[in-house]
Design a protein around this motif. Structure first.
Motif, short mmCIF file in Angstrom:
data_model
loop_
_atom_site.label_atom_id
_atom_site.label_comp_id
_atom_site.label_asym_id
_atom_site.label_seq_id
_atom_site.Cartn_x
_atom_site.Cartn_y
_atom_site.Cartn_z
N GLU A 31 2.19 1.99 -3.47
CA GLU A 31 1.14 2.59 -4.31
C GLU A 31 0.89 4.04 -3.94
O GLU A 31 0.72 4.90 -4.79
CB GLU A 31 -0.14 1.77 -4.20
CG GLU A 31 -1.27 2.21 -5.10
CD GLU A 31 -2.11 3.33 -4.51
OE1 GLU A 31 -2.59 4.19 -5.27
OE2 GLU A 31 -2.26 3.35 -3.26
N ARG A 32 0.93 4.36 -2.65
CA ARG A 32 0.69 5.74 -2.19
C ARG A 32 1.85 6.66 -2.56
O ARG A 32 1.64 7.84 -2.84
CB ARG A 32 0.46 5.75 -0.68
CG ARG A 32 -0.87 5.18 -0.22
CD ARG A 32 -2.05 6.05 -0.64
NE ARG A 32 -2.51 5.76 -1.99
CZ ARG A 32 -3.32 6.55 -2.69
NH1 ARG A 32 -3.74 7.70 -2.16
NH2 ARG A 32 -3.70 6.21 -3.91
N TYR A 82 0.85 -1.20 0.00
CA TYR A 82 0.00 0.00 0.00
C TYR A 82 0.88 1.24 0.00
O TYR A 82 0.60 2.21 -0.71
CB TYR A 82 -0.92 -0.02 1.22
CG TYR A 82 -1.72 1.24 1.43
CD1 TYR A 82 -2.79 1.57 0.60
CD2 TYR A 82 -1.41 2.12 2.48
CE1 TYR A 82 -3.52 2.72 0.80
CE2 TYR A 82 -2.14 3.27 2.69
CZ TYR A 82 -3.20 3.57 1.85
OH TYR A 82 -3.93 4.72 2.05
#
Length: 290
Positions: free
Chosen positions: A171-172, A168
Protein backbone atom coordinates in the motif's frame (compact mmCIF):
# COMPACT_ATOMS: atom_id res chain seq x y z
CA UNK A 1 -8.77 -6.65 -11.31
CA UNK A 2 -6.82 -8.29 -14.13
CA UNK A 3 -7.06 -11.87 -12.97
CA UNK A 4 -4.70 -14.67 -12.01
CA UNK A 5 -1.31 -15.25 -13.62
CA UNK A 6 0.61 -18.50 -13.36
CA UNK A 7 4.22 -18.23 -12.19
CA UNK A 8 5.17 -21.11 -14.44
CA UNK A 9 7.49 -23.96 -13.61
CA UNK A 10 9.99 -25.09 -16.23
CA UNK A 11 9.62 -28.78 -17.17
CA UNK A 12 12.71 -30.86 -17.87
CA UNK A 13 13.00 -34.17 -19.69
CA UNK A 14 14.98 -37.20 -18.48
CA UNK A 15 18.18 -35.76 -19.94
CA UNK A 16 17.73 -32.48 -18.05
CA UNK A 17 16.75 -30.42 -21.10
CA UNK A 18 13.76 -28.07 -21.23
CA UNK A 19 10.71 -30.10 -22.27
CA UNK A 20 8.89 -27.95 -24.83
CA UNK A 21 5.98 -30.36 -25.22
CA UNK A 22 5.32 -30.44 -21.47
CA UNK A 23 5.34 -26.63 -21.39
CA UNK A 24 2.67 -26.53 -24.08
CA UNK A 25 0.53 -29.11 -22.27
CA UNK A 26 0.77 -27.16 -19.02
CA UNK A 27 0.06 -23.80 -20.66
CA UNK A 28 -3.01 -25.16 -22.46
CA UNK A 29 -4.26 -26.66 -19.21
CA UNK A 30 -3.82 -23.37 -17.33
CA UNK A 31 -5.47 -21.34 -20.10
CA UNK A 32 -8.45 -23.70 -20.07
CA UNK A 33 -8.65 -23.19 -16.29
CA UNK A 34 -8.84 -19.41 -16.75
CA UNK A 35 -5.28 -18.11 -16.44
CA UNK A 36 -4.93 -14.46 -17.47
CA UNK A 37 -1.32 -15.06 -18.43
CA UNK A 38 2.05 -16.33 -17.33
CA UNK A 39 5.09 -15.11 -15.42
CA UNK A 40 8.01 -16.72 -17.24
CA UNK A 41 11.46 -17.58 -15.86
CA UNK A 42 10.74 -16.37 -12.35
CA UNK A 43 11.54 -18.23 -9.15
CA UNK A 44 9.17 -21.07 -10.08
CA UNK A 45 10.91 -21.17 -13.44
CA UNK A 46 14.31 -21.72 -11.79
CA UNK A 47 15.60 -18.52 -13.38
CA UNK A 48 19.08 -18.41 -11.93
CA UNK A 49 19.63 -22.15 -12.54
CA UNK A 50 19.11 -21.82 -16.29
CA UNK A 51 21.83 -21.06 -18.81
CA UNK A 52 21.37 -17.84 -20.83
CA UNK A 53 20.48 -19.94 -23.87
CA UNK A 54 17.88 -21.90 -21.91
CA UNK A 55 16.34 -18.75 -20.56
CA UNK A 56 15.97 -17.25 -24.02
CA UNK A 57 14.52 -20.52 -25.26
CA UNK A 58 11.97 -20.49 -22.44
CA UNK A 59 10.85 -17.00 -23.46
CA UNK A 60 10.54 -18.22 -27.03
CA UNK A 61 8.29 -21.19 -26.19
CA UNK A 62 5.91 -19.08 -24.10
CA UNK A 63 5.86 -16.37 -26.79
CA UNK A 64 3.77 -18.78 -28.87
CA UNK A 65 0.86 -17.74 -26.61
CA UNK A 66 1.34 -13.97 -26.80
CA UNK A 67 -1.92 -13.49 -28.70
CA UNK A 68 -3.94 -15.53 -26.21
CA UNK A 69 -2.85 -14.06 -22.89
CA UNK A 70 -0.54 -11.54 -21.21
CA UNK A 71 3.07 -12.56 -20.67
CA UNK A 72 5.58 -11.34 -18.10
CA UNK A 73 9.25 -12.09 -18.79
CA UNK A 74 11.42 -12.12 -15.70
CA UNK A 75 14.84 -10.79 -16.77
CA UNK A 76 16.55 -10.23 -13.43
CA UNK A 77 20.21 -11.18 -13.23
CA UNK A 78 23.37 -10.18 -11.41
CA UNK A 79 24.37 -7.62 -14.03
CA UNK A 80 22.65 -4.83 -15.96
CA UNK A 81 23.93 -5.81 -19.41
CA UNK A 82 22.65 -9.38 -19.12
CA UNK A 83 19.25 -8.19 -17.91
CA UNK A 84 19.05 -5.77 -20.83
CA UNK A 85 19.86 -8.58 -23.25
CA UNK A 86 17.00 -10.69 -21.86
CA UNK A 87 14.59 -7.75 -21.78
CA UNK A 88 15.21 -6.75 -25.38
CA UNK A 89 14.91 -10.34 -26.55
CA UNK A 90 11.60 -10.82 -24.71
CA UNK A 91 10.18 -7.60 -26.12
CA UNK A 92 11.17 -8.65 -29.64
CA UNK A 93 9.26 -11.91 -29.01
CA UNK A 94 6.13 -9.96 -28.12
CA UNK A 95 6.15 -9.86 -24.33
CA UNK A 96 4.06 -6.97 -23.01
CA UNK A 97 5.59 -6.85 -19.54
CA UNK A 98 9.15 -7.11 -18.28
CA UNK A 99 9.89 -7.88 -14.63
CA UNK A 100 13.18 -8.00 -12.78
CA UNK A 101 14.48 -8.75 -9.34
CA UNK A 102 16.97 -6.18 -8.08
CA UNK A 103 20.59 -7.22 -8.72
CA UNK A 104 21.84 -9.48 -5.95
CA UNK A 105 25.02 -10.57 -4.16
CA UNK A 106 27.14 -7.39 -4.07
CA UNK A 107 24.97 -5.32 -1.73
CA UNK A 108 24.41 -2.48 -4.19
CA UNK A 109 23.42 1.00 -3.03
CA UNK A 110 19.90 2.22 -3.66
CA UNK A 111 21.34 4.58 -6.29
CA UNK A 112 22.93 1.66 -8.12
CA UNK A 113 19.71 -0.35 -7.98
CA UNK A 114 17.74 2.62 -9.32
CA UNK A 115 20.25 2.94 -12.15
CA UNK A 116 19.76 -0.72 -13.01
CA UNK A 117 16.00 -0.25 -13.43
CA UNK A 118 16.44 3.07 -15.25
CA UNK A 119 18.69 1.42 -17.83
CA UNK A 120 16.36 -1.55 -18.20
CA UNK A 121 13.39 0.75 -18.79
CA UNK A 122 15.32 2.86 -21.28
CA UNK A 123 16.42 -0.24 -23.18
CA UNK A 124 12.84 -1.40 -23.84
CA UNK A 125 11.07 1.97 -23.91
CA UNK A 126 8.67 1.42 -21.02
CA UNK A 127 8.52 0.77 -17.30
CA UNK A 128 9.69 -2.42 -15.61
CA UNK A 129 7.92 -4.49 -12.96
CA UNK A 130 9.93 -4.54 -9.75
CA UNK A 131 9.99 -8.14 -8.53
CA UNK A 132 10.00 -7.68 -4.78
CA UNK A 133 10.94 -11.00 -3.20
CA UNK A 134 13.20 -10.14 -0.24
CA UNK A 135 13.06 -13.71 1.12
CA UNK A 136 15.21 -14.71 -1.88
CA UNK A 137 17.09 -11.56 -2.87
CA UNK A 138 17.83 -10.60 0.75
CA UNK A 139 17.13 -7.03 -0.29
CA UNK A 140 14.32 -5.22 1.50
CA UNK A 141 12.85 -1.95 0.31
CA UNK A 142 13.48 1.18 2.35
CA UNK A 143 10.58 3.40 1.36
CA UNK A 144 12.04 6.32 3.32
CA UNK A 145 15.13 6.27 1.11
CA UNK A 146 14.97 9.17 -1.40
CA UNK A 147 16.57 7.16 -4.25
CA UNK A 148 14.01 4.40 -3.82
CA UNK A 149 11.10 6.82 -3.66
CA UNK A 150 12.37 8.59 -6.76
CA UNK A 151 12.66 5.26 -8.59
CA UNK A 152 9.03 4.33 -7.95
CA UNK A 153 7.81 7.73 -9.13
CA UNK A 154 10.18 8.09 -12.10
CA UNK A 155 8.35 6.05 -14.74
CA UNK A 156 11.12 3.44 -14.82
CA UNK A 157 8.86 1.23 -12.68
CA UNK A 158 5.38 0.49 -14.00
CA UNK A 159 4.38 -1.97 -11.32
CA UNK A 160 5.44 -4.46 -8.70
CA UNK A 161 5.21 -8.20 -8.16
CA UNK A 162 4.93 -8.13 -4.39
CA UNK A 163 6.10 -11.52 -3.15
CA UNK A 164 6.15 -10.30 0.40
CA UNK A 165 3.70 -10.86 3.24
CA UNK A 166 3.91 -7.17 4.20
CA UNK A 167 0.67 -5.75 2.79
CA UNK A 168 1.33 -2.38 4.38
CA UNK A 169 4.45 -2.09 2.25
CA UNK A 170 2.44 -2.76 -0.92
CA UNK A 171 0.00 0.00 0.00
CA UNK A 172 2.85 2.42 0.80
CA UNK A 173 4.53 1.70 -2.55
CA UNK A 174 1.33 2.62 -4.32
CA UNK A 175 1.03 5.75 -2.18
CA UNK A 176 4.32 6.92 -3.75
CA UNK A 177 2.87 6.49 -7.24
CA UNK A 178 -0.86 5.65 -7.46
CA UNK A 179 -0.64 4.57 -11.12
CA UNK A 180 1.63 1.62 -10.33
CA UNK A 181 0.18 -1.83 -10.94
CA UNK A 182 0.46 -4.05 -7.87
CA UNK A 183 0.32 -7.83 -8.21
CA UNK A 184 0.22 -10.06 -5.16
CA UNK A 185 2.81 -12.81 -5.13
CA UNK A 186 2.04 -14.76 -1.95
CA UNK A 187 -1.11 -16.73 -2.60
CA UNK A 188 -1.48 -17.69 1.06
CA UNK A 189 -2.67 -14.08 1.59
CA UNK A 190 -4.73 -13.76 -1.58
CA UNK A 191 -7.94 -12.60 0.11
CA UNK A 192 -6.03 -9.99 2.07
CA UNK A 193 -4.16 -8.78 -1.03
CA UNK A 194 -7.43 -8.33 -2.89
CA UNK A 195 -8.93 -6.49 0.07
CA UNK A 196 -5.96 -4.09 -0.11
CA UNK A 197 -6.65 -3.42 -3.78
CA UNK A 198 -4.06 -5.40 -5.71
CA UNK A 199 -4.52 -5.48 -9.49
CA UNK A 200 -4.19 -9.22 -9.82
CA UNK A 201 -2.21 -12.15 -8.56
CA UNK A 202 0.84 -14.11 -9.71
CA UNK A 203 1.15 -17.51 -8.02
CA UNK A 204 3.40 -20.54 -8.26
CA UNK A 205 0.80 -23.01 -6.93
CA UNK A 206 -1.52 -21.87 -9.73
CA UNK A 207 0.42 -24.39 -11.84
CA UNK A 208 -1.69 -27.17 -10.34
CA UNK A 209 -4.44 -25.56 -8.24
CA UNK A 210 -5.59 -22.61 -10.31
CA UNK A 211 -9.28 -23.71 -10.24
CA UNK A 212 -9.27 -23.50 -6.44
CA UNK A 213 -7.83 -19.99 -6.48
CA UNK A 214 -10.29 -18.98 -9.19
CA UNK A 215 -13.04 -19.94 -6.73
CA UNK A 216 -11.46 -17.69 -4.09
CA UNK A 217 -11.10 -14.87 -6.61
CA UNK A 218 -14.68 -15.10 -7.82
CA UNK A 219 -16.15 -15.49 -4.34
CA UNK A 220 -14.34 -12.36 -3.17
CA UNK A 221 -15.37 -10.29 -6.18
CA UNK A 222 -19.01 -11.39 -5.76
CA UNK A 223 -18.99 -10.40 -2.09
CA UNK A 224 -19.13 -13.95 -0.71
CA UNK A 225 -16.42 -13.16 1.82
CA UNK A 226 -17.01 -16.06 4.19
CA UNK A 227 -16.75 -18.51 1.30
CA UNK A 228 -13.57 -16.79 0.11
CA UNK A 229 -12.04 -17.02 3.58
CA UNK A 230 -12.97 -20.70 3.95
CA UNK A 231 -11.40 -21.50 0.58
CA UNK A 232 -8.32 -19.49 1.55
CA UNK A 233 -7.91 -21.61 4.69
CA UNK A 234 -8.01 -24.78 2.59
CA UNK A 235 -5.45 -23.32 0.21
CA UNK A 236 -3.26 -22.37 3.16
CA UNK A 237 -3.42 -25.90 4.56
CA UNK A 238 -1.82 -27.00 1.29
CA UNK A 239 0.62 -24.08 1.18
CA UNK A 240 1.84 -24.81 4.70
CA UNK A 241 2.67 -28.37 3.71
CA UNK A 242 4.34 -27.39 0.43
CA UNK A 243 6.48 -24.75 2.10
CA UNK A 244 7.47 -27.21 4.80
CA UNK A 245 8.50 -29.92 2.34
CA UNK A 246 10.02 -27.63 -0.30
CA UNK A 247 7.70 -25.44 -2.35
CA UNK A 248 8.95 -25.93 -5.90
CA UNK A 249 9.77 -29.62 -5.58
CA UNK A 250 6.28 -30.12 -4.13
CA UNK A 251 4.64 -28.24 -7.01
CA UNK A 252 6.47 -30.38 -9.54
CA UNK A 253 5.47 -33.51 -7.62
CA UNK A 254 1.81 -32.41 -7.68
CA UNK A 255 2.01 -31.88 -11.44
CA UNK A 256 3.59 -35.31 -11.90
CA UNK A 257 0.71 -36.75 -9.86
CA UNK A 258 -1.67 -35.04 -12.29
CA UNK A 259 0.03 -36.77 -15.21
CA UNK A 260 2.13 -33.86 -16.52
CA UNK A 261 5.77 -34.88 -17.00
CA UNK A 262 7.64 -31.87 -15.65
CA UNK A 263 10.69 -33.67 -14.31
CA UNK A 264 12.56 -32.60 -11.20
CA UNK A 265 14.26 -29.43 -9.99
CA UNK A 266 17.77 -28.43 -10.93
CA UNK A 267 20.42 -29.16 -8.31
CA UNK A 268 21.11 -28.22 -5.58
CA UNK A 269 17.33 -28.72 -5.08
CA UNK A 270 16.50 -32.30 -4.12
CA UNK A 271 13.34 -34.28 -4.89
CA UNK A 272 10.82 -35.13 -2.19
CA UNK A 273 11.43 -38.36 -0.33
CA UNK A 274 8.62 -40.90 -0.08
CA UNK A 275 7.40 -39.68 3.33
CA UNK A 276 7.15 -36.11 2.03
CA UNK A 277 5.28 -37.30 -1.05
CA UNK A 278 2.74 -39.06 1.16
CA UNK A 279 2.22 -35.92 3.25
CA UNK A 280 1.86 -33.63 0.22
CA UNK A 281 -0.50 -36.03 -1.55
CA UNK A 282 -2.63 -36.33 1.58
CA UNK A 283 -3.03 -32.62 2.22
CA UNK A 284 -3.82 -31.88 -1.43
CA UNK A 285 -6.44 -34.63 -1.53
CA UNK A 286 -8.05 -33.44 1.70
CA UNK A 287 -8.22 -29.75 0.79
CA UNK A 288 -8.88 -29.71 -2.95
CA UNK A 289 -11.90 -31.99 -2.62
CA UNK A 290 -15.08 -30.29 -3.87
Amino acid sequence: MEGLYVASVVPFDDAGHINDDAIRILVEKNLEEGAAGFFVAGSSGECFLLTPEERLHLYEIFSEYKNRCTLFAHVGSCGTDESIRYARAACEMGYERIAATPPIYFGYTSKEVAGYYDELAESVGHGIYYYNIPMNTKRSLDLCDPETRALFSSGSISGIKHTNLDLYEMERIRSINPVLKCFGGFENEMVAFMAMGCDGFIGSTFNFMLPHFKRIYEAFLCGRLEEARELQVRANNIMESLLGEGLFSSIKFALQEAGIEVGGMRKPFVPLDEAARVRVRSVITANLAS
